[in-house]
Design an enzyme around this catalytic site. Structure first.
Site, PDB file in Angstrom:
ATOM      1  N   GLU A  21       0.633  -0.700  -0.283  1.00 48.65           N
ATOM      2  CA  GLU A  21      -0.052  -0.105  -0.317  1.00 48.65           C
ATOM      3  C   GLU A  21       0.560   1.378  -0.333  1.00 48.65           C
ATOM      4  OE1 GLU A  21      -3.339  -1.475   3.169  1.00 48.65           O
ATOM      5  OE2 GLU A  21      -4.397  -1.127   2.515  1.00 48.65           O
ATOM      6  N   GLU A  29      -4.336  -9.633   4.345  1.00 52.97           N
ATOM      7  CA  GLU A  29      -4.639  -9.026   5.404  1.00 52.97           C
ATOM      8  C   GLU A  29      -5.707 -10.467   5.593  1.00 52.97           C
ATOM      9  OE1 GLU A  29      -3.578  -6.895   3.076  1.00 52.97           O
ATOM     10  OE2 GLU A  29      -2.232  -5.197   4.091  1.00 52.97           O
TER      11      GLU A  29
END
Ligand code: NAI
Length: 694
Positions: free
Chosen positions: A105, A125
């Site tokens: 990210e 995640e």
């Protein structure tokens, strides 16, 4: 210094330096923001390169900060990414080895990305029951396309950088020195001048986005029945597709905060950290020296010995396999070969690899061939006299410093160690059947087991990819000692009014892979019978239902005899309820003078699971297990406890110890209630509003 700042020919180089994987802890995040500001303020700097030191670009969130205030302290990762995007000077992320989760990210916030080949790119995640919470669900589809992004986000699986080389994720795949390439790329970007591109401004292109999202939803429904996160991943991506970046980002945040609170995510995080915690033993420091293990000996080539040997062959370690008789040795080898052949047939292994592994076995009938082994594991008959004979011989032939391990499941390890003159070299390695498949390994620490022996075996367990949990010496160790109480309750419920199929169905709907009766039929009902006979002798005060003995007296030992708690068609494993057994159970209740009653599924689940919890609490009190999460790891890895509930002890925490204790007291008042004295630990925690996993 978590982020190093240097200037190389007019380019500021920000090097993330937070070993082992440059986790984005608070100091690192702060260092990046400060570095970006400093570079922007410096008139001599024209561009910025963000790169990782050591083994990774960045593995994402710093797991040591999990659940601490630092994890959410500003600058958060969102703030850091905004700072990258807002930089007036071009930012180039230079990625090698690992860019995962927050690390990816972060890179998506840079204006440009270049990657070394072979870097692992992932948003994992979902594996912790979450979704990427810093723009991953919005930015990734904008660079790799909707389909690839959804696959990556929903599976969490890593993709090598070269597979993504053709996408807009990478501006360049860099062979050679990554920093050099990044510096030259950054200079060229600065030459061209701004404004520099932002991923958020790109469009998500797809000819039929809605159709694909529906397709993804259908796929997830089948595999993620018990987990909300994969569904939320799709929702968040869809939001961005339909309503644009900003709304998608806000929605992603909302979903992230909601998922963190779910019991499923808590369970997955518990399993993730619990597995790592299990490798840490409070009085064995992580720098304890370990012994070199290069050659393995396995004694006994039966059900367990063969599977145990395969673990080491798979890891490339040579194994001397010893039996007493040639035919037993031949049979054992043939089984191992058959197992590998089956894997080759299924395409899971190449013929070449299978041959290599077989070539690592040296079969023998002679103990002298064990003289060079660094670790010898015994898996012979479960009789103390046989173990004695084996360990006395091992003591004669094993070289000094060799580790001597027993796979015993019920015998006293300290007693076994006493058959040698080197009890500190003796340890238990309790594998589960089939030993080449099952993840769990209980490492049994004897009274005299050396700390270096323990550390060595724990390290080796990792090498053979087991979930290793340390257990003290007691009857049944952690797993089987607890399961005995669970089976005891199941049997009580039979005599009180339930039938096997009802009990199995109830606990399987709770999420267990297999109910107690199907499990007993698979393992062989005679095994439990032998244990009970010993209990009747050694602990006559302990109350047991005799209904399972009746079953064994009928010769119904389970699948292997074609009949157990259920009937089995020859060659098939499907269990169908047996009228003969059900009649026997009802008659048995009558004999005991018990008036059968309807037992609800809720009671079945509660009695089975809380019996595990109560025995688990005693195991903690006695120090047999070092921590509650160790017990949970045993149940997740070895007993088919539903992963989304995180193990029996976390489940107890989830319903609350006050409620657990109340339920135990309620069952204590029923017939067969003598099994329900709450463990002291349960009572203490109930009174203090505490948790097993604090
Ligand atoms: P098994 O009967 O299938 O195999 C035992 C093997 O040991 C036989 O092949 C036998 O020929 C050999 N053997 C006997 N005495 C020997 C000696 N003195 N020297 C060399 N070889 C000898 O038994 P299984 O099921 O493999 O069990 C072995 C051990 O593993 C036992 O201690 C058992 O409690 C333990 N265990 C078994 C589990 C299971 O599910 N079967 C699970 C965990 C542990």
């Amino acid at each position: 210094m978590a982020v190093d700042y240097t200037i190389r020919g007019g380019v500021a180089v920000l090097t993330l330096d937070n070993p082992p994987v440059n986790g984005l802890g608070h100091a690192t995040r702060l260092g990046i923001v400060e570095g970006i500001e400093r570079a922007n303020d410096d008139a001599d700097v024209r561009a910025i390169v963000l790169i990782g030191a050591g083994k990774a670009f960045s593995g994402g969130a710093d797991i040591t900060e999990f659940n601490t205030p630092k994890a959410t302290q500003e600058p958060t990762l969102m703030t850091v990414i905004k700072a990258l995007e807002a930089s007036a000077k071009p930012v180039v992320a230079a990625i090698h080895a690992v860019a995962m989760g927050g690390g990816l990210e972060l890179a998506l916030g840079a204006h440009y990305r270049i990657a070394a080949p072979g870097a692992q790119i992932a948003l994992p995640e979902v594996k912790l029951g979450l979704l990427p919470g810093a723009g991953g669900t919005q930015r990734l589809p904008r660079v790799v396309g909707l389909e690839t992004a959804l696959n990556m986000i929903v599976s969490g699986a890593p993709v090598p950088s070269e597979k993504l080389a053709q996408t807009a994720l990478f501006d360049e795949l860099a062979e050679g020195d990554l920093l050099d390439r990044a510096l030259s790329f950054a200079n060229r970007a600065a030459d061209r001048g701004g404004p520099y591109p932002k991923v958020r401004d790109r469009k998500i292109e797809h000819p039929n986005a809605e159709g694909f999202i529906q397709f993804a939803r259908n796929g997830v429904a089948a595999v993620a029945k018990h987990f909300p996160a994969p569904h939320k991943c799709i929702d968040a991506v869809e939001k961005g597709v339909k309503e644009g970046f900003e709304r998608g980002l806000a929605f992603e945040r909302e979903c992230f905060l909601a998922l963190v609170q779910t019991p499923e995510s808590r369970a997955l995080r518990h399993a993730f950290f619990g597995e790592r915690a299990a490798a840490k033993i409070s009085d064995v420091p992580s720098n304890t020296p370990v012994r070199k293990i290069e050659r393995i000996g396995v004694i006994g080539a039966g059900t367990m010995g063969g599977g145990i040997a395969m673990n080491f062959l798979n890891a490339g370690l040579p194994v001397v396999l010893l039996e007493t008789k040639q035919d037993a040795l031949d049979r054992g080898l043939a089984t191992i070969r058959r197992n590998y052949e089956a894997q080759v047939k299924k395409g899971k292994l190449t013929q070449e690899k299978a041959d290599e592994r077989m070539a690592l076995i040296a079969p023998t009938l002679s103990y002298s061939d064990l003289a060079q082994a660094d670790l010898i594991i015994e898996a012979v008959f479960e009789e103390l006299s046989v173990k004695e004979q084996v360990f006395r011989q091992l003591d004669e032939v094993a070289k000094p410093g060799a580790i001597l391990a027993s796979n015993t499941s019920t015998l006293n390890l300290d007693k076994i160690a006493s058959f040698t003159k080197r009890p500190d070299d003796v340890i238990g390695m309790h594998f589960f059947s089939p030993a080449n498949v099952m993840k769990l390994l209980e490492v049994v620490r004897g009274e005299k087991t050396g700390k270096d022996v323990l550390a060595t075996v724990m390290q080796l367990a990792k090498k053979i990819r087991k979930t290793a949990v340390v257990s003290g010496v007691c009857d049944g160790f952690i797993g089987n000692r607890m399961i005995e109480q669970y089976i005891r309750q199941a049997l009580f419920m039979l005599e009180e009014g339930a039938l096997p199929a009802q009990i199995d169905r109830a606990i399987e709907s709770f999420g267990f892979a297999m109910g107690p009766f199907r499990m007993s039929d698979l393992a062989g009902n005679d095994i439990g019978w032998a244990i009970r006979k010993r209990r009747y002798r050694e602990q006559p005060e302990l109350h047991y239902s005799r209904v399972a003995d009746r079953l064994c007296e009928m010769g119904r030992f389970g699948q292997k005899t074609g009949a157990g708690w259920y009937d089995y068609q020859p060659g098939k494993r499907d269990a169908s309820p047996s009228k003969a057994v059900d009649d026997m159970i009802v008659a048995y209740s009558g004999e005991c003078g018990i008036e059968r009653r309807m037992i609800g599924d809720e009671e079945i689940v509660e009695r089975l699971v809380l019996s595990l919890v109560n025995e688990g609490a005693k195991i903690l009190e006695e120090g047999i297990a070092g921590k509650a999460s160790d017990i949970d790891m045993v149940y997740l890895a070895g007993y088919g406890f539903p992963l989304w509930r995180g193990g029996p002890m976390l489940y107890a925490d989830t319903i609350g110890l006050y409620n657990v204790e109340r339920a135990m007291r309620k069952y204590a008042r029923q017939p067969n209630g003598q099994a329900w004295r709450p463990a002291a630990r349960v009572t203490e925690l109930a009174a203090a509003d505490g948790r097993f996993n604090a």
